[in-house]
Write a protein that holds these residues in place. Structure first.
Motif, short mmCIF file in Angstrom:
data_model
loop_
_atom_site.label_atom_id
_atom_site.label_comp_id
_atom_site.label_asym_id
_atom_site.label_seq_id
_atom_site.Cartn_x
_atom_site.Cartn_y
_atom_site.Cartn_z
N THR A 125 0.82 -1.22 0.00
CA THR A 125 0.00 0.00 0.00
C THR A 125 0.86 1.28 0.00
N ALA A 126 2.14 1.15 0.29
CA ALA A 126 3.03 2.33 0.31
C ALA A 126 3.83 2.45 -0.99
N VAL A 127 3.70 1.47 -1.89
CA VAL A 127 4.60 1.41 -3.05
C VAL A 127 4.31 2.51 -4.07
N ALA A 128 3.03 2.73 -4.40
CA ALA A 128 2.71 3.70 -5.46
C ALA A 128 3.23 5.08 -5.08
N ALA A 129 3.00 5.50 -3.83
CA ALA A 129 3.47 6.82 -3.40
C ALA A 129 5.00 6.87 -3.44
N PHE A 130 5.65 5.79 -2.99
CA PHE A 130 7.12 5.77 -3.04
C PHE A 130 7.61 5.86 -4.49
N ALA A 131 7.00 5.07 -5.37
CA ALA A 131 7.46 5.02 -6.76
C ALA A 131 7.25 6.36 -7.45
N GLN A 132 6.10 7.00 -7.19
CA GLN A 132 5.85 8.30 -7.82
C GLN A 132 6.79 9.37 -7.26
N ALA A 133 7.01 9.33 -5.96
CA ALA A 133 7.87 10.35 -5.34
C ALA A 133 9.32 10.25 -5.81
N HIS A 134 9.75 9.03 -6.14
CA HIS A 134 11.16 8.82 -6.48
C HIS A 134 11.33 8.33 -7.92
N GLY A 164 12.01 9.67 -10.74
CA GLY A 164 13.21 10.12 -11.46
C GLY A 164 14.44 9.32 -11.08
N GLN A 165 14.58 9.03 -9.81
CA GLN A 165 15.75 8.27 -9.34
C GLN A 165 15.64 6.79 -9.70
N LEU A 166 14.43 6.33 -9.91
CA LEU A 166 14.24 4.90 -10.21
C LEU A 166 14.42 4.60 -11.70
N GLN A 167 14.27 5.64 -12.52
CA GLN A 167 14.32 5.43 -13.96
C GLN A 167 15.65 4.80 -14.37
N GLY A 168 15.57 3.76 -15.17
CA GLY A 168 16.76 3.09 -15.69
C GLY A 168 17.37 2.09 -14.73
N LYS A 169 16.98 2.16 -13.45
CA LYS A 169 17.55 1.21 -12.48
C LYS A 169 16.79 -0.11 -12.52
N ILE A 170 17.44 -1.13 -12.03
CA ILE A 170 16.75 -2.41 -11.86
C ILE A 170 15.98 -2.33 -10.55
N VAL A 171 14.67 -2.44 -10.65
CA VAL A 171 13.80 -2.31 -9.47
C VAL A 171 13.22 -3.69 -9.16
N THR A 208 3.63 -1.12 -9.97
CA THR A 208 4.88 -0.42 -9.61
C THR A 208 5.52 0.17 -10.86
N ALA A 209 5.59 -0.64 -11.92
CA ALA A 209 6.18 -0.15 -13.18
C ALA A 209 5.38 1.04 -13.71
N GLN A 210 4.05 0.96 -13.62
CA GLN A 210 3.20 2.08 -14.09
C GLN A 210 3.44 3.33 -13.27
N ALA A 211 3.55 3.16 -11.94
CA ALA A 211 3.73 4.33 -11.06
C ALA A 211 5.05 5.02 -11.38
N ILE A 212 6.09 4.24 -11.65
CA ILE A 212 7.39 4.85 -12.00
C ILE A 212 7.26 5.53 -13.36
N ALA A 213 6.60 4.87 -14.30
CA ALA A 213 6.47 5.43 -15.64
C ALA A 213 5.66 6.73 -15.61
N GLU A 214 4.63 6.80 -14.74
CA GLU A 214 3.83 8.03 -14.65
C GLU A 214 4.68 9.20 -14.19
N GLY A 215 5.65 8.90 -13.32
CA GLY A 215 6.48 9.97 -12.79
C GLY A 215 7.66 10.30 -13.68
N ALA A 216 8.14 9.32 -14.44
CA ALA A 216 9.41 9.54 -15.14
C ALA A 216 9.41 9.03 -16.58
N GLY A 217 8.27 8.66 -17.11
CA GLY A 217 8.26 8.12 -18.47
C GLY A 217 8.77 6.69 -18.46
N ASP A 218 8.99 6.16 -19.65
CA ASP A 218 9.45 4.77 -19.73
C ASP A 218 10.83 4.63 -19.12
#
Ligand SMILES: NC(=O)c1ccc[n+]([C@@H]2O[C@H](COP(=O)([O-])OP(=O)(O)OC[C@H]3O[C@@H](n4cnc5c(N)ncnc54)[C@H](OP(=O)(O)O)[C@@H]3O)[C@@H](O)[C@H]2O)c1
Length: 212
Positions: free
Chosen positions: A68-77, A79-86, A107-117
């Protein structure tokens, strides 16, 4: 490798301790690092810092917090997650959405929403009990399996090696959408463990390849 463990709970500690012993550089990202001072050093010389600081310089990020905390974490970070192995180890249980999308795809969608593919999400360790992480060979002598799934072949190969580094047998479950199955295998595993093994959380899956 430089590994950021996000979370300081049972899974983060079990995985992080093993990877430190295997020679990886592990940093723990906590919401309250000041309350964790001295905690990780006593385990394995690792550091506990805030989540953003843990992500800086990490090649692999392991999300070991409640689903339940993952989407907020992924969106907040994002930019830093982009390109990394998550590596998403989280289990959604009753929070699984009705549209059958899996936790790791969310999780992949939440990161993509914040930082693109660019998110290279691999689902892994979802159906490994925390109590078994330091005991990759079960009492019967079998090497415990780690199921993993993802869409990025290179990221999957890294995660498979990380599972081997802990002494586990990685089992490739296919694309990230296979996580839809893994998500529902976890409640099944917990139920079987409770009914057949006393609910000790010391059981695990084993895929046996028959004669070919
Ligand atoms: N336990 C198992 O056997 C097992 C097995 C496979 C997968 N999993 C999954 O792995 C994840 C971690 O499980 P765990 O057993 O390690 O949990 P845990 O012991 O409760 O630890 C969770 C950690 O997440 C961090 N966190 C960040 N945001 C949070 C929030 N909003 N609420 C609560 N904690 C938060 C906390 O660290 P800070 O306070 O330092 O930020 C906490 O130590 C879960 O998604 C779980 O479903 C668990």
């Amino acid at each position: 490798m430089n590994i950021a463990m996000i979370g300081t709970g049972r899974m983060a500690r079990g995985l992080g301790t093993g990877w430190s012993k295997a020679g990886h550089r592990v940093v723990y990202g906590s919401r309250r690092p000041q309350q964790r001072e001295g905690w990780a050093e006593s385990l394995d010389q690792a550091q506990v810092v805030d989540q953003a600081a843990a992500l800086a310089g990490a090649e692999v990020v392991v999300i070991a917090i409640p689903f339940t905390a993952v989407a907020a974490f992924a969106q907040a970070h994002a930019g830093q997650l982009q390109g990394k192995i998550v590596v998403d180890i989280t289990n959604p249980f009753d929070h699984l959405p009705d549209n059958r999308i899996s936790a790791a795809e969310m999780t992949a969608q939440a990161i993509a929403e914040g930082a693109g593919d660019g998110a290279r999400v691999v689902a892994a360790f979802k159906d490994n009990f925390a109590r078994t992480l330091g005991e990759p060979i079960d009492p019967g002598g079998l090497r415990r399996d780690v199921h993993y799934a993802g869409d990025d072949a290179e990221a999957k190969a890294v995660v498979a090696q990380l599972a081997r580094d802990l002494g586990f047998e990685p089992v490739d479950c296919g694309a990230l959408k296979a996580c839809r199955i893994l998500d529902v295998m976890v409640p099944l595993m917990i139920d079987i463990d409770r009914r057949l093994a006393g609910g000790q959380g010391q059981s695990s899956w084993k895929f046996v390849v028959g004669d070919q």
